[in-house]
Scaffold this motif. Structure first.
Motif, PDB file in Angstrom:
ATOM      1  N   GLU A 147       0.834  -1.202   0.000  1.00  0.00           N
ATOM      2  CA  GLU A 147       0.000   0.000   0.000  1.00  0.00           C
ATOM      3  C   GLU A 147       0.873   1.257   0.000  1.00  0.00           C
ATOM      4  N   ASN A 204       0.643   4.105  -2.690  1.00  0.00           N
ATOM      5  CA  ASN A 204       0.468   5.517  -2.335  1.00  0.00           C
ATOM      6  C   ASN A 204       1.514   6.383  -3.025  1.00  0.00           C
ATOM      7  N   SER A 264       1.051   6.639  -6.832  1.00  0.00           N
ATOM      8  CA  SER A 264      -0.096   7.497  -7.127  1.00  0.00           C
ATOM      9  C   SER A 264       0.242   8.970  -6.826  1.00  0.00           C
ATOM     10  N   HIS A 265       1.007   9.179  -5.771  1.00  0.00           N
ATOM     11  CA  HIS A 265       1.411  10.534  -5.384  1.00  0.00           C
ATOM     12  C   HIS A 265       2.215  11.197  -6.505  1.00  0.00           C
ATOM     13  N   ASN A 302       0.019  15.620   1.398  1.00  0.00           N
ATOM     14  CA  ASN A 302       0.673  14.322   1.536  1.00  0.00           C
ATOM     15  C   ASN A 302       2.193  14.407   1.409  1.00  0.00           C
ATOM     16  N   ASP A 327      -1.172   8.344   3.090  1.00  0.00           N
ATOM     17  CA  ASP A 327      -2.236   9.125   2.460  1.00  0.00           C
ATOM     18  C   ASP A 327      -3.190   9.736   3.471  1.00  0.00           C
ATOM     19  N   LYS A 377      -6.584  11.601   2.358  1.00  0.00           N
ATOM     20  CA  LYS A 377      -7.826  10.865   2.124  1.00  0.00           C
ATOM     21  C   LYS A 377      -8.820  11.122   3.259  1.00  0.00           C
TER      22      LYS A 377
END
Lengths: 261, 197
Positions: free
Chosen positions: A80, A84, A87-88, A117, A127, A130
Motif C-alpha cells: 500500500e 500511495n 499514485s502521489h 501528503n 495518504d 484521504k
C-alpha cells in the motif's frame, strides 16, 4: 497489461509530434463515426490479437512469477505504501490534465492533496489527505482529448501495456512527456516514478491475481473479454451517463426476450 | 480510476445479487428496498466467516433467489437463443446458473471485511437503476449499480454494473466465445458449462 517501460522515452522533440499525431488521429477517428456508444470498433483486430498473445505470455512467464515473488516478500501494508507513493507521483500530471480540461475544482483538490501528503504523508508514502476527503481525482491526457471532443477511435491492444483505444494511446504518449515529475526532475531520480510504477503494478498483479488469471488465462476468449471490460470501464470513467451506457449498447435485455416468449 | 481500483472493481463482479417481490409498476422506493435486502444478505455472507465452500452455496442461493436468471442466461446467449428449443434453453439456463455461482462465488473470500451501502434509485427507461457503493479492505470505494425490473412478473435484478462493467455484457462475451469454440452447438455448450466456473 501491467508495465509501461516506455516511460524511458526521451521527452525532447516528441511533444509537438505527438500533439500533431493526436489531432490527425482524432480527425480520422471522428470520420469513423461507426463506433456508436456501447459498440466495439476494432478494425485492427488481427494485430491486436497478436499483441494480446504477446502480453499473455509476458504475463505468464515474467510478470506473474515476478509479482508472486514480490508479493511473497512484502505484506499488504508495504504494497500500500508503494501504491500511495506511485499514485502521489502521478498527481502533478493529473493537475495539468484537469487544468487542460477546464476542471479547476479537480486541479485544486489534487494540488491540495499533493501538498498535504508531501508534508504530512512523508513524501506521499502515506495518504492522510484521504481522511480530509481529498481523494485523488485520477485523470489523463486521453480524457483531456475526450473533453476536447476527440472521438474514441478504434480499439487498440498495445504490446507490454494492454487494452487501449487510439485516442487513449495518444493520451498515454503525451502523458509520458508532459509528466512534470519526469520533465523537471533530472538525473537518476527521474526514474523513481517509473520504478514505483513497476513495483505498484507487481503489487496489483499479486493482490488481484485471481481476477487477472480469470480474465487472461481462464476465459474462453481472453482478448474479447479484456476488450469488453476495458471499453465498458473506460467509457464509464469518461462520464458516459447511464442512459448512454445502458440503452445505446442494447443493454435493456427486456426490450426483446420477454416479447419473444 | 486507478489500475488498482479497476482491478478491484473487476474482482467485485463476484458480488452478484438481487430482489424479492414487487407488485405492479415498480417504484424507485421498491427497487431500492429490494436492493437493500440483497445487500443485507450479501453483507451477512461476507461477515459470516464461513469457509469458502459454504460461501459459494450461500451466494448461489442469493443469486437464484433474487436474480432474473432466465433473462441473464438468455441474454448471454444472445441471438443464438432464438434457435434453441425450450428444452435446450432450460438445460442451458440451469447450467449457466451453476457456472455463475461457482465462477463468482469462489471469489467471495476477497470481500471478507468489506461491505456495500445502498445510495439511491432512479428510473431509466423501463427499469430502475439502484446505485450502491462497495467498500473493500485496502481499496478505494467503487460504484456497483443494480438494474432492477419486474417484467418477469417479480422484481428482480437483471444486471450488476461495477464501475461501468456489466456482468451481463461480460458474460455475453464469454458465453459467445465458448459457443463459437463449439461451433454453435448449444448442447455441447451446456455440457461444458456444467464443469466451468
Amino acid at each position: 497489461m501491467l508495465f509501461y517501460a516506455t516511460r524511458t522515452l526521451k521527452p525532447k522533440l516528441t511533444l509537438p509530434v505527438l500533439l500533431a499525431a493526436a489531432l490527425v488521429l482524432s480527425a480520422c477517428a471522428s470520420e469513423q463515426a461507426k463506433n456508436a456508444p456501447g459498440g466495439i470498433y476494432d478494425p485492427h483486430e488481427e494485430v491486436n490479437r497478436a499483441n494480446h498473445e504477446l502480453n499473455k505470455s509476458l504475463d505468464k512467464h515474467l510478470v506473474d512469477p515476478l509479482s508472486q515473488g514480490w508479493g511473497n516478500a512484502t505484506n499488504g501494508g508495504a504494497r500500500e505504501v508503494v501504491a500511495n507513493f506511485s499514485s502521489h507521483l502521478s498527481l502533478p500530471n493529473d493537475v495539468i490534465n484537469s487544468v487542460l480540461q477546464g476542471n479547476l475544482d479537480d486541479a485544486l483538490q489534487n494540488t491540495g492533496r499533493f501538498a498535504f501528503n508531501t508534508v504530512v504523508g512523508f513524501a506521499g508514502l502515506f495518504d492522510p489527505a484521504k481522511d480530509l476527503g481529498w481523494t485523488r481525482v485520477d485523470t489523463d491526457f486521453g480524457e483531456t482529448l475526450h473533453v476536447w471532443g476527440a472521438a474514441e477511435g478504434p480499439y487498440v491492444e498495445l504490446p507490454f501495456y494492454g487494452p487501449s483505444t487510439s485516442r487513449d494511446t495518444v493520451g498515454i504518449a503525451v502523458d509520458l512527456v508532459l509528466d512534470p515529475f519526469f520533465v523537471v526532475v533530472r538525473g537518476p531520480e527521474t526514474y523513481i516514478g517509473a520504478v514505483a510504477y513497476v513495483f505498484d503494478a507487481m503489487g496489483n498483479r499479486y493482490d488481484f491475481d485471481a481476477t487477472v488469471d480469470s480474465i487472461l488465462h481462464e476465459s474462453a476468449d481472453s482478448y474479447a473479454q479484456s476488450r469488453s471490460i476495458y471499453l465498458q470501464n473506460r467509457r464509464y470513467e469518461l462520464g458516459m451517463t447511464a442512459e448512454d451506457l445502458y440503452l445505446d449498447s442494447g443493454l435493456d435485455p427486456y426490450s426483446d426476450p420477454y416479447e419473444d416468449f | 480510476m486507478t489500475r488498482r481500483g479497476f482491478l478491484g472493481a473487476v474482482s467485485a463482479l463476484a458480488l452478484i445479487a438481487i430482489l424479492p417481490r414487487g407488485a405492479f409498476a415498480l417504484s424507485d422506493a421498491q427497487a431500492k428496498s429490494l436492493v437493500d435486502s440483497v445487500v443485507k444478505d450479501i453483507n451477512k455472507v461476507i461477515s459470516s466467516g464461513k469457509p469458502l465452500s459454504s460461501m459459494i452455496r450461500d451466494f448461489e442461493r442469493i443469486f437464484t433467489k433474487y436474480a432474473d436468471v432466465p433473462i441473464i442466461a438468455r441474454s448471454a446467449l444472445g441471438a443464438d437463443a432464438r434457435r434453441a428449443s425450450s428444452a435446450q434453453l432450460n438445460a442451458y439456463t440451469k447450467a449457466f446458473q451453476g457456472y455463475i455461482a461457482r465462477k463468482y462465488g469462489k471469489r467471495f473470500e476477497e470481500f471478507v471485511g468489506g461491505r456495500i451501502e445502498v445510495k439511491d434509485a432512479r428510473k431509466v427507461k423501463s427499469f430502475h437503476e439502484v446505485r450502491t457503493t462497495a467498500y473493500l479492505k485496502g481499496q478505494s470505494p467503487f460504484a456497483v449499480n443494480f438494474l432492477v425490473s419486474d417484467k418477469s412478473g417479480r422484481a428482480k435484478f437483471f444486471d450488476m454494473i461495477i464501475e461501468g462493467i456489466s456482468l451481463r455484457l461480460s458474460e455475453k462475451e464469454e458465453i459467445g466465445a465458448m459457443l463459437d469454440r463449439r461451433k454453435g452447438d448449444i448442447d455441447m455448450l451446456t455440457q461444458d458449462l456444467k464443469k466451468a466456473g
